[in-house]
Design an enzyme around this catalytic site. Structure first.
Site, mmCIF file in Angstrom:
data_model
loop_
_atom_site.group_PDB
_atom_site.id
_atom_site.type_symbol
_atom_site.label_atom_id
_atom_site.label_comp_id
_atom_site.label_asym_id
_atom_site.label_seq_id
_atom_site.Cartn_x
_atom_site.Cartn_y
_atom_site.Cartn_z
ATOM 1 N N SER B 15 0.883 -1.028 0.018
ATOM 2 C CA SER B 15 0.226 -0.071 -0.069
ATOM 3 C C SER B 15 0.881 1.171 0.102
ATOM 4 O O SER B 15 1.610 1.376 -1.020
ATOM 5 C CB SER B 15 -1.140 -0.060 1.311
ATOM 6 O OG SER B 15 -0.356 0.089 2.303
ATOM 7 N N HIS B 42 -2.961 -1.169 -2.897
ATOM 8 C CA HIS B 42 -4.094 -0.194 -2.431
ATOM 9 C C HIS B 42 -4.148 1.103 -3.040
ATOM 10 O O HIS B 42 -2.736 1.827 -3.294
ATOM 11 C CB HIS B 42 -4.092 0.114 -0.993
ATOM 12 C CG HIS B 42 -4.221 -1.395 0.011
ATOM 13 N ND1 HIS B 42 -3.833 -1.225 1.191
ATOM 14 C CD2 HIS B 42 -4.572 -2.609 -0.274
ATOM 15 C CE1 HIS B 42 -4.096 -2.509 1.654
ATOM 16 N NE2 HIS B 42 -4.694 -3.168 0.745
ATOM 17 N N ASP B 135 -3.138 -5.501 6.253
ATOM 18 C CA ASP B 135 -3.909 -6.282 5.153
ATOM 19 C C ASP B 135 -2.363 -7.160 4.510
ATOM 20 O O ASP B 135 -1.249 -6.653 4.467
ATOM 21 C CB ASP B 135 -4.230 -5.583 4.067
ATOM 22 C CG ASP B 135 -5.215 -6.268 3.233
ATOM 23 O OD1 ASP B 135 -5.596 -7.392 3.352
ATOM 24 O OD2 ASP B 135 -5.197 -5.601 1.942
#
Ligand SMILES: C[S@@+](CC[C@H](N)C(=O)[O-])C[C@H]1O[C@@H](n2cnc3c(N)ncnc32)[C@H](O)[C@@H]1O
Lengths: 280, 191
Positions: B15, B42, B135
């Site tokens: 991300s 992301h 995540d």
């Protein structure tokens, strides 16, 4: 040599296969050609959430208890939706489709897989602003009866209204968005004039036949849940429901490219996935 | 003689800071790199995917946005679309969904990693790079449980160390390394 894990995996996949078969035979809903990795995730999520030891146990329970099946159906029907989702789609409809629809005295529009109705009300607003609403008959269908009930109320959580207002403005909306609803403490309730030409009904794209003959079909983020063969079948059903010269609007990651019907459709906006049926 | 073991795919999750890191890493892979690569980065739901084109221009491998139902092929780096989850089917095709966010993210790295583990088993390499949330950690664990190879970017090198740190807490990875080193490891693992 087959490892324990591989064997375990094989058994889970077999149990899943049998579960989908049992659901189809007993309840008529057919998930066998949905994207399998997706269905598996949802089923595994459901059994772990409800502390059910394995899929076979789930199968036993839902065959004997319709309520349990309804809960699983909810888990499998992903009802995520928004008003004016992807505003550029609505903008393209205003710019490229509305002008042609205006040449008809009467139009029929079908929202297939409409979930709780946000998209249907968005489209109703667009039709109203374009002066098309009064000549339109709108069908809005989904295979999940619970979301159809909600859609009929035209009432949505107030939580997202800021985003919806901004989407509406980006979609080419001409009025003040708040004129279309009144707000209570935590809900917004849309004007009854927007729903007077809408018929909400249960319809399963996989197991039911042609719904009606229409001038435009909007079915966004529904086909992505199907594997390629099923997408092809459902697109054929949509094709049979669409008049020649009619329009098909799909979600931003969906395409007719891999299907048999693509030969007699033309993309009028390929980015927004708006297609026109050029011949029957 | 037993057939030589071959990895069949690489999955990457990242991300915050990911684009710069990928820009450094992906162009270093050779044109004949034999494994397909699937990436969840992301990104804002409104992103127009300009970075895919940018990466395609500077990589020897083809870089593209993953398309629903397409077959995963070698020589290609696939990116998940903004605002959709990317799942991998057992027949190595792509599935996109718009289910609820997972770990506040859509696309979610865990969703990719977990379905990839089931589809590729031990023939999978999972890689967690820079990022600001958790995540990917449980997905990496699943890759490990399925016998796959796990690699995490050295948190000290990562622009944002949180995601690598969470991954290292969840599993003992096979490799913790800087980007330059990771490229060498990948090339060695996938001859
Ligand atoms: C992710 S929602 C999309 C809602 C809306 N069209 C949108 O794009 O915002 C998908 C919907 O498809 C419905 N659906 C799934 N399978 C269906 C089927 N076989 N027939 C009719 N509707 C189905 C689900 O119940 C769900 O409401």
């Amino acid at each position: 040599m087959v490892s324990d894990r591989e064997l375990q995996d094989k058994i889970i996949n077999l149990e899943l296969e049998l579960l989908l078969e049992a659901i189809q035979k007993h309840y008529g809903y057919d998930f066998r050609e949905y994207s399998r990795a997706h269905v598996k995730r949802r089923v595994m999520h459901y059994i772990s959430l409800n502390s059910i030891p394995h899929i076979s146990e789930l199968q036993h329970r839902l065959l004997n208890d319709e309520h349990c099946f309804k809960k699983l159906l909810k888990e499998l029907s992903i009802n995520v939706t928004e008003m004016f989702r992807n505003p550029s789609f609505y903008k393209a409809v205003r710019e490229k489709v509305v002008g042609i629809l205006k040449t008809y005295p009467y139009i029929k529009i079908w929202h297939a897989g409409c979930s709780t109705g946000e998209e249907v009300y968005s489209f109703a607003i667009l039709l109203q602003e374009e002066g098309l609403y009064d000549r339109a008959q709108i069908y809005a269908t989904d295979f999940n009866g619970e979301v159809i009930k909600k859609a009929k109320t035209g009432s949505f959580s107030i939580r997202n209204i800021k985003d919806y207002t901004s989407n509406y403005q980006q979609s080419g909306g001409r009025e003040s968005f708040s004129d279309y609803y009144h707000a209570t403490d935590n809900r917004v309730i849309f004007d009854k004039n927007l729903s007077k030409n809408i018929v909400f009904a249960e319809h399963n794209l996989v197991t039911d036949g042609v719904f009606a003959e229409v001038n435009m079909i909007i079915s966004r983020n529904v086909l992505i849940y199907f594997n390629r063969e099923l997408q092809n079948k459902v697109l054929n059903l949509m094709d049979r429901s669409l008049v020649t010269g009619g329009f098909l609007g799909l979600g931003s990651k969906e395409t007719i490219m891999f299907s048999e019907i693509s030969a007699h459709y033309k993309a009028i906006d390929s980015k927004e996935r708006i297609y026109k049926k050029t011949h029957g | 003689m037993a057939e030589r073991f071959k990895y069949e795919a690489i999955v990457i999750g990242t991300s915050a800071g990911g684009l710069l890191t990928l820009k450094k890493m992906l162009p270093a892979l050779p044109a004949d790199f034999p494994c397909p690569i699937i990436v969840v980065q992301h990104i804002s739901p409104q992103s127009d995917g300009y970075f895919i084109k940018m990466l395609d221009d500077i990589c020897s491998l083809q870089v593209k946005e993953a398309v629903d139902t397409e077959q995963i092929k070698s020589g290609t780096i696939y990116f998940a679309s903004p605002d959709y989850h990317l799942l991998i089917e057992r027949d190595h095709t792509i599935t996109l969904t718009m289910d609820e966010k997972v770990n506040y993210s859509r696309p979610s790295i865990d969703v990719l990693f977990e379905t990839a583990a089931e589809a590729y088993g031990e023939k999978l390499i999972g890689l967690v790079l820079t990022g600001a949330n958790a995540d990917g950690a449980s997905g990496l664990l699943k890759i490990k449980q399925y016998g796959g190879c796990t690699i995490v970017q050295n948190p000290e090198e990562a622009e944002n160390p949180v995601m690598p740190e969470k991954a290292i807490r969840a599993v003992i990875p096979d490799h913790i390394a800087d980007i330059n080193e990771i490229v060498k490891i990948l090339v060695k693992l996938c001859p």
